[in-house]
Motif scaffolding. Sequence first.
Motif, PDB file in Angstrom:
ATOM      1  N   VAL A 166       0.864  -1.179   0.000  1.00 52.52           N
ATOM      2  CA  VAL A 166       0.000   0.000   0.000  1.00 52.52           C
ATOM      3  C   VAL A 166       0.899   1.225   0.000  1.00 52.52           C
ATOM      4  N   HIS A 214       2.847   0.711   3.595  1.00 50.86           N
ATOM      5  CA  HIS A 214       2.427  -0.439   4.388  1.00 50.86           C
ATOM      6  C   HIS A 214       2.557  -1.691   3.529  1.00 50.86           C
ATOM      7  N   LEU A 254      -5.450  -3.567   6.339  1.00 48.92           N
ATOM      8  CA  LEU A 254      -6.031  -2.245   6.601  1.00 48.92           C
ATOM      9  C   LEU A 254      -6.929  -2.252   7.832  1.00 48.92           C
ATOM     10  N   ALA A 287      -7.241   1.190   9.246  1.00 55.32           N
ATOM     11  CA  ALA A 287      -7.333   2.281   8.269  1.00 55.32           C
ATOM     12  C   ALA A 287      -8.706   2.933   8.322  1.00 55.32           C
ATOM     13  N   TYR A 301      -3.478   6.228   4.278  1.00 53.42           N
ATOM     14  CA  TYR A 301      -3.573   5.091   3.365  1.00 53.42           C
ATOM     15  C   TYR A 301      -4.026   5.514   1.969  1.00 53.42           C
TER      16      TYR A 301
END
Length: 478
Positions: free
Chosen positions: A415, A427, A442, A445, A454
């Motif tokens: 990510v 990430h 996530l 997130a 993100y």
Amino acid sequence: MLRLGSAKPGSWASFWAILTLVGLASRAAQRADVGSEATGTPINHSQTLLQRLQELLRQGNASDVVLRVQAVGTDEVRVFHTHRLLLGLHSELFRELLRNQSEVALQEPRDCAAVFDKFIRYLYCGELTVLLAQAIPLHRLATKYGVASLQRGVADYMRTHLAGGAGPAVGWYHYAVSTGDEALRQSCLQFLAWNLSAVAASAEWGAVSPELLAQLLPRSDLVLQDELELFHALEAWLGRTRPPPAVAERALRAIRYPMIPPAQLFQLQARSAALARHGEAVADLLLQAYQFHAASPLHFAKFFDVNGSAFLPRNYLAPAWGAPWVINNPARDDRSTSFQTQLGPSGHDAGRRVTWNVLFSPRWLPVSLRPVYADTAGTALPAARPEDGRPRLVVTPATSGGDAAGVSFQKTVLVGARQHGRLLVRHAYSFHQSSEEAGDFLAHADLQRRNSEYLVENALHLHLIVKPVYHTLIRTPK
């Protein structure tokens, strides 16, 4: 304006008498409030107090200590009219250093002397503005004088800016090693592993120490275009730093030669200056790579242990190993895509492909949270809220190629964002070999926020990677 040596007799006694009276009056007022009201009304003048403390530092009013800070190797001296009470509140070293002294001479490295005014301001106001080039000298000062809160704050700043790609990761890594800051060292190492392509193409690559290189090369989570890119980066580093032969040979042996196609291996042997100098040190690895590509994986596994790291792909960005996926407005609804990867790194598998289907759901609800209906009452239980769900990513094979004997697949989802044409990883999520999804994908997130770390311009930038892993089906001879 009162300065050290010019204070009028009795001025300090008056100053403390006023503070004592103010404190007594404040406590009396608080007791009166408690007696007359069930709940008090807060009065907050903290900003005014901060402004007055800044003014106290700027004008030197009632200063009782003078700090003379000299930059090492220069005649430059900066003078600060300070107050031992405020400095001692933050630093035990200052408390001891300033005891019974009205003037202290300090020597600091040039970069630390240049930011000493910011350091002192923090001791008065509890805040400062940090620039990238000032992070290390401010951290040095905080460490030297034992100001733990500032030390933590600057370290957090460095880790945050590493994640955003702004920090000088190599320089900060070496600094973290020198100071024993293990958390910062690990943050720098992780950033370098996930963004090695970008770092290897920058001026920072030449500053990588042999110790740092030895930490990076064995890692399977390095994000690169392919293994050949890592070889060229290592060759550039060897040409620039000219390390001892033993260091160069250890580094060259960390390259995963079976991950490089035979045609490219032939070119390296013919043209590489590093192999011309140190070819004998890796001759056995090159031979093994050619054997790996020449035989079928199942036949090769009869004679060699294919479970070693040399036969495991890293996180390669090349199309043979995965695909990018940009999801606009990812909090809106479910999405799906598909892509193909090579069955395995062996030359025997070069023409075989596996198709993968991917499903992304922004608010998937686990079974325990899905709406259910009560059989006896005939009425629905309260439905789960969308915010109870979490993002989910499922990757499944769509063709029989995924069932090839002796091969399993590790999946990784990166990510991040593209900056200057390169993928900057923020990430990374890895799947268990037997799973079709990453359990923590996530998990924390907030895709609803437009400024989420993100998201990039309200889009989720993913890169899906599938790494084939060969298994030894027949025990190799001793």
